[in-house]
Design an enzyme around this catalytic site. Structure first.
Site, PDB file in Angstrom:
ATOM      1  CG  ASP A  66      42.443  33.281  34.825  1.00 54.12           C
ATOM      2  OD1 ASP A  66      41.920  34.138  34.097  1.00 54.12           O
ATOM      3  OD2 ASP A  66      43.402  33.528  35.569  1.00 54.12           O
ATOM      4  CD  GLU A 134      38.253  33.039  33.791  1.00 50.54           C
ATOM      5  OE1 GLU A 134      38.972  34.010  33.464  1.00 50.54           O
ATOM      6  OE2 GLU A 134      38.002  32.747  34.988  1.00 50.54           O
TER       7      GLU A 134
END
Length: 345
Positions: A66, A134
């Site tokens: 992320d 992610e």
């Protein structure tokens, strides 16, 4: 040719060979450390543990991916849109890395079919694909570094799957999304102005904060109220998605508010106390007092009567002066009266 390369790597299991081939099709390069990618595709519902008994899943890699994804996409957007303001760049980046976009990318690229998960526990998880995406970015970063992540996003994502110009100018109303969520969950939402000032060039800037059920959310800055509220809403939506404790605090505050509103308010008495009505006890006391007063009055009257009677005895009684003595002389009558008077004393 691909089979020959895989054979030279000498992967021990057929499943790993299949995973290696699938990842090559997705990324366009061969993983060096396959374990990173296997972990990135391991959902927590599998409840897998390592030799030390610690959980093995993709949550840590998701956290890393992320952060790397924000940096890489921010770098790309910064270079692509020269001269654009910070608000525009932030908005464009957020559209690319938002969960809905990553979910669609995971589906289009075939990542979803590689995820290891327990279907019974994760059938309701609509973000599983985006989370895995992610985590894979985090795996690429550990395996090959930042530049490899940049090439992957530029050549595989933005060159083939996402039109960055189209995304940038497509309006995503984060504020309306947050309002919609609040209304569905009957949560009170407020946009509170934190400060309003001017930047170094004299342009007005605004900072707004979201407040949900009295719980402070996130702030957003912009060159207009709309832009700052959009940024605050975007940050709040991201926080709602990633921080369960934040949601818990909001619903706890909501529960306290609704409980307070539902508590019955004291009902006023319908009967007014009639102070002018004399109770039995009061009446008894009053009767006693009245009787005492009456007895006292009666006693006074009796005493007065006795006094009157006694006084009547001391009055001049002329009854014994008979008419037969009328022939007495005036001097005799006066003398008799005086004698009677002196005898009474």
């Amino acid at each position: 040719m691909l089979n020959n390369i895989i054979d030279r790597i000498r992967l021990p299991f057929r499943k790993e060979k299949e995973l290696f081939s699938a990842l090559y099709e997705i990324f366009g390069f061969y993983p060096r450390h396959i374990e990173y990618y296997k972990t990135a595709l391991m959902h927590k519902s599998m409840r897998s543990r390592n030799e030390k008994g610690r959980p093995v899943n993709n949550e840590r890699l998701e956290f890393l991916g992320d952060a790397v994804l924000d940096s890489v996409v921010g770098h790309i957007v910064f270079n692509h849109f020269e001269g654009k303001r910070e608000g525009f760049l932030t908005n464009t980046r957020s559209k690319i890395v938002q969960r809905e976009t990553l979910n669609r990318l995971a589906e289009e690229m075939g990542i979803n079919r590689l995820i290891q998960s327990s279907r019974t526990n994760t059938s309701h998880n609509s973000y599983m694909g985006g989370n895995a995406f992610e985590a894979l970015v985090g795996a690429i970063y550990l395996d090959r570094g930042y530049d490899a992540c940049m090439r992957f996003m530029e050549k595989r994502i933005l060159a083939q799957l996402i039109n960055i110009d189209k995304v940038a100018y497509k309006e995503v109303n984060f504020k309306s999304k947050l309002i919609e969520w609040s209304q569905k969950n009957k949560v009170k939402l407020e946009f509170r102005l934190v400060k309003s000032e001017k930047d170094q060039d004299g342009n007005p800037t605004f900072c707004y904060m979201t407040v949900l059920e009295g719980v402070e959310g996130d702030t957003g800055k912009g060159y207009s109220k709309k832009e700052s509220q959009q940024q605050a809403s975007r940050q709040t939506l991201s926080r709602l998605r990633k921080q369960p404790r934040f949601i818990d605090s909001i619903f706890a505050a909501k529960s306290a508010r609704t409980k307070m509103e539902e508590q019955p308010v004291g009902v006023p008495e319908q009967e007014v106390k009639q102070d002018f009505i004399v109770s039995n006890q009061t009446r008894g006391a009053e009767n006693t007092n009245t009787s005492a007063d009456y007895d006292g009055a009666e006693t006074v009257r009796n005493n007065q009567s006795q006094h009157d009677e006694q006084s009547a005895g001391t009055e001049f009684d002329l009854s014994d002066i008979s008419m037969k003595k009328a022939e007495q002389s005036r001097e005799e009558i006066i003398a008799a009266a005086e004698a009677t008077a002196f005898a009474a004393e």
